[in-house]
Structure formats: C-alpha cells, structure tokens
Write a protein that holds these residues in place. Structure first.
Motif, short mmCIF file in Angstrom:
data_model
loop_
_atom_site.label_atom_id
_atom_site.label_comp_id
_atom_site.label_asym_id
_atom_site.label_seq_id
_atom_site.Cartn_x
_atom_site.Cartn_y
_atom_site.Cartn_z
N LEU A 237 0.85 -1.18 0.00
CA LEU A 237 0.00 0.00 0.00
C LEU A 237 0.89 1.24 0.00
N GLN A 238 0.49 2.24 -0.75
CA GLN A 238 1.26 3.47 -0.82
C GLN A 238 0.69 4.49 0.17
N GLU A 239 1.58 5.26 0.77
CA GLU A 239 1.15 6.30 1.69
C GLU A 239 0.28 7.33 0.97
N TYR A 240 -0.68 7.89 1.69
CA TYR A 240 -1.46 9.00 1.13
C TYR A 240 -1.57 10.10 2.17
N ASP A 241 -2.20 11.19 1.81
CA ASP A 241 -2.24 12.39 2.62
C ASP A 241 -2.58 12.09 4.07
N ALA A 242 -1.75 12.57 5.00
CA ALA A 242 -1.91 12.25 6.42
C ALA A 242 -3.25 12.74 6.97
N LYS A 243 -3.69 13.90 6.52
CA LYS A 243 -4.98 14.40 6.99
C LYS A 243 -6.11 13.50 6.54
N PRO A 270 4.38 3.66 15.11
CA PRO A 270 4.87 4.99 15.48
C PRO A 270 4.48 6.06 14.48
N LYS A 271 4.00 5.64 13.30
CA LYS A 271 3.53 6.61 12.31
C LYS A 271 2.19 7.25 12.69
N ILE A 272 1.47 6.61 13.60
CA ILE A 272 0.14 7.12 13.97
C ILE A 272 0.31 8.29 14.93
N PRO A 273 -0.14 9.48 14.56
CA PRO A 273 0.01 10.63 15.46
C PRO A 273 -0.94 10.54 16.65
N GLN A 274 -0.55 11.18 17.72
CA GLN A 274 -1.36 11.13 18.94
C GLN A 274 -2.76 11.67 18.69
N GLN A 275 -2.89 12.69 17.82
CA GLN A 275 -4.21 13.25 17.57
C GLN A 275 -5.15 12.23 16.94
N THR A 276 -4.61 11.29 16.19
CA THR A 276 -5.45 10.25 15.60
C THR A 276 -5.90 9.27 16.66
N PHE A 277 -4.98 8.87 17.54
CA PHE A 277 -5.37 8.03 18.67
C PHE A 277 -6.46 8.71 19.49
N ASP A 278 -6.26 9.97 19.79
CA ASP A 278 -7.21 10.70 20.64
C ASP A 278 -8.58 10.81 19.97
N ALA A 279 -8.58 11.07 18.67
CA ALA A 279 -9.85 11.23 17.96
C ALA A 279 -10.60 9.91 17.84
N ILE A 280 -9.88 8.81 17.63
CA ILE A 280 -10.53 7.50 17.59
C ILE A 280 -11.13 7.17 18.95
N ARG A 281 -10.36 7.46 20.01
CA ARG A 281 -10.87 7.16 21.36
C ARG A 281 -12.10 8.01 21.68
N GLN A 282 -12.10 9.25 21.26
CA GLN A 282 -13.24 10.11 21.52
C GLN A 282 -14.47 9.65 20.73
N ALA A 283 -14.24 9.12 19.52
CA ALA A 283 -15.35 8.74 18.65
C ALA A 283 -15.95 7.39 19.00
N PHE A 284 -15.16 6.50 19.61
CA PHE A 284 -15.61 5.13 19.82
C PHE A 284 -15.70 4.84 21.31
N THR A 285 -16.89 4.52 21.78
CA THR A 285 -17.13 4.40 23.22
C THR A 285 -17.05 2.97 23.74
N GLU A 286 -16.99 1.99 22.85
CA GLU A 286 -16.86 0.61 23.30
C GLU A 286 -15.37 0.26 23.44
N THR A 287 -15.06 -1.03 23.52
CA THR A 287 -13.70 -1.49 23.82
C THR A 287 -12.74 -1.20 22.67
N ILE A 288 -11.55 -0.72 23.04
CA ILE A 288 -10.44 -0.62 22.09
C ILE A 288 -9.33 -1.55 22.55
N ILE A 289 -8.88 -2.39 21.62
CA ILE A 289 -7.76 -3.30 21.84
C ILE A 289 -6.55 -2.69 21.14
N LEU A 290 -5.41 -2.68 21.79
CA LEU A 290 -4.17 -2.18 21.19
C LEU A 290 -3.19 -3.33 21.06
N CYS A 291 -2.62 -3.47 19.87
CA CYS A 291 -1.68 -4.54 19.56
C CYS A 291 -0.36 -3.93 19.09
N ASN A 292 0.69 -4.74 19.14
CA ASN A 292 2.05 -4.41 18.67
C ASN A 292 2.83 -3.65 19.73
#
Length: 359
Positions: A237-243, A270-292
């Motif tokens: 997969l090729q990278e695309y616009d971060a936003k 490590p490519k995932i910015p903290q703002q993306t983690f924060d926005a996913i957590r804010q948007a999703f109220t059920e369980t989040i599993i973190l791997c790796n």
C-alpha cells in the motif's frame, strides 16, 4: 510488577477473565484449508488469554490467498472450527474468528479450483508470495470486483459470520488491516473505482461499514469487532495524505460506534500521530484493543494512558502457551522460532514448553 492485565475486564460490552488478548497470527497449519486437531491443540494450549482472536480465516474461496490458511465458508470447515472453540471454551476463554479476505495479496496456486484472485482494482501488488506447489511467485494481476461482485463478497462475509456462530465462536473480527481487501478499499492509490465504493474517503470506507453493519444485523453487534492499522503500508500500500488518513479512521470509528460493534482492534505504529489516537478514542465508546509492542512490563503504563482498554500480544503467546502464568510469576519467556512460523507440522507450533517443563 503491577499485573493489571491479569485482572478481569468487565467495564464495557466485552467481559473477559483478564485484559489479555491473543493477537491473530497466521500459522499455515490448515491442510486443505480445513481447521484440524493440531490447531485445536494449539489454541487450547493458549487459553490463558481472556480473548483469543484466531489467525486470518477466509470468508470466501477467493480470499484464501496464502498456503494452508483456514476458511469458514463450508460445512467441513465449520465442523473443524467446532473442535477449536470447544477447546478454548473449556479453558474459560472467549474466541473470535478473524475474517480475512486477502484480495489481491494472493496467488492462484494457493486457491481452490474455481476461485480467482480478486481486488478492488486491477492494480497488482509488487513482490512475491510463497506457494506450496510452485515456490515463490510474483503477485498476479487481480480481477477487479464489479459492483455486483462487491455485494456478493459482502454477503460472503455475512454468511461466514453466521457460520462462525454455528461453529461456537463468541464473535468475529473483520480484518481491515495489513493490506488485505478491506484496506485495499480504503487506500486511494489502490481504489480507483468510480462506483459507490470509490472516490472520497467516506465512499472508500463504505465497504468496511457495510460488512460491519450487515454482520451486526445477522449475528448481533455484540459479536462484531474490527481491526485497523492506520498509516500502514503493508501489502504494497502506498502512503497517502496524512490528513485524509486521519479523517478516514476517525470517520470509521464514528460510524462503527453508531453501529455499536463491541470493539476496534488497533495495530500500533509509530507513524500514527497522537491526535489520531485521541480522535478514535473520543469517537468510539466501546472497547479498544491495542496490539504491537506490548509487554508485561509496560502494560500498566499503556493502559493508564487511556486509549486502550485491553492489550493484544502476538509473539509472546506464539512461543509461550502459558504466557499468563509467566506474567504472574515474572518468569522468562521462550524465544520464537521464526523458521517454523508457517511450516505445516507440530514443530514450532504445539511443542513450545510450558513453564512447568521449561529448562
């Protein structure tokens, strides 16, 4: 050491005996694409996990891209999986089957008669893959799924989910990462479609959301999870616009929250910015599993950060069938034998020593 990961997890819709998840790991032991007794022994050894997510399992003959991976689209496969779910439930663990359609990451030599390599488009992946009959082979040019064929593929996912319930699974995890079919739809460099499944990020996300919604309707939203790995480039997969990446996964989290699925499983990078983690957590109220990258030593700190509710471990469970006991005793871990990850027999699969017999 704070062993919070060994404490029960009962905070949301998913109730587990601990905060440990065994991550999905392809092991290539399903001869003829049928789950077998050796696999039942393997999973039965690892019921220290509160939740086991199986290796990638195809919902369709077309999705069996790798040699010796299991399916869950016919009666013989369902019967094989029953042995595995029985073994896991005997250990008081829950088990979700990971539905993995490999899409263009496949080779015809690994597919059964009548199946074909399909993709979101006709763009072939760079590189090669192993086949048992022909050795290493270049990825072929896939057949682009028509709009009607996309609908058929979604129906295959739904039937596979129904088969999973019949086989005794507690639920299914939709594999939306690692460059396979769901993620091929999400990536604009691969998805050049002009129908309802192409164009902007919301349209590209519609395949994943339709699969999730229809499975939830068929077997219950409490039995549905999905795995993502934002910013990943696996599977050529090729990278695309971060936003746009950020917007894609936040939108998916918002819509999946509306559907009410039981968890989102995120592969850390490590490519995932903290703002993306924060926005996913804010948007999703059920369980989040973190791997790796999780370890017993960093588990408490990772959970304290507030993004993840439970943690998934891959290699530690692969090489340590009693990983939970080793955590509780602060015991050393077996090393992974990388030469036997995908070989067809018991060596490097069910013969890793448990702590009681480890030298």
């Amino acid at each position: 050491m704070n062993n919070i990961i060994l404490d029960p997890y009962q905070q949301k819709g998913l109730q587990l005996k601990n905060h440990l998840v065994m991550a999905p790991m392809t092991r290539s032991r399903a001869i003829g694409n049928i789950p077998n007794n050796l696999m039942a022994q393997y999973y039965g050894q690892r019921t220290g996990a509160g939740l086991i997510v199986t290796e990638g399992t195809s919902p369709s003959p077309n999705g069996l891209g790798y040699a010796r991976i299991p399916g869950i689209f016919n009666a013989e496969q369902v019967e094989g999986w029953k042995k595995i779910t029985t073994a896991v439930h005997a250990g008081n663990s829950k088990i979700f089957v990971q539905l993995m359609h490999t899409g263009r990451i496949a080779h015809q030599a690994n597919l059964p008669q009548g199946a074909q390599v399909v993709g979101v488009s006709t763009m072939k992946a760079a590189g090669q893959m192993h086949t048992d009959s022909m050795g290493m082979q270049d990825y072929p040019t896939p057949v682009a799924l028509s709009t009607e064929a996309v609908k058929t593929t979604i129906a295959e996912y739904v039937q596979a989910a129904k088969n999973a319930v019949a086989a005794g699974f507690n639920g299914v995890e939709i594999h939306g990462a690692n460059g396979y079919l769901v993620e091929q739809f999400l990536n604009p460099h691969i998805n050049n479609r002009t129908d309802q499944y192409g164009s902007d990020y919301k349209a590209r996300a519609s395949f994943a959301l339709e699969v999730a919604q229809q499975i939830a309707d068929a077997i219950g939203k409490d039995k549905v999870g999905i795995r993502f790995s934002p910013f990943s480039t696996l599977g050529d997969l090729q990278e695309y616009d971060a936003k746009e990446v950020h917007n894609t996964y936040v939108y998916l989290a918002q819509e999946l929250n509306k559907i009410g699925i039981t968890y989102i499983h995120i592969g850390f990078s490590p490519k995932i910015p903290q703002q993306t983690f924060d926005a996913i957590r804010q948007a999703f109220t059920e369980t989040i599993i973190l791997c790796n990258g999780n370890t017993a030593e960093n588990a408490a700190d990772t959970l304290a950060k507030g993004f993840a509710d439970v943690l998934a471990f891959g290699r530690p469970f692969l090489a340590n069938p009693d990983f939970d006991i080793r955590i509780s005793q602060n015991a050393p871990l077996n090393e992974v034998d990388f030469k036997t990850l995908y070989t067809p027999d018991a060596h490097g699969y069910t013969d890793y020593p448990a702590l009681a017999v480890a030298v």
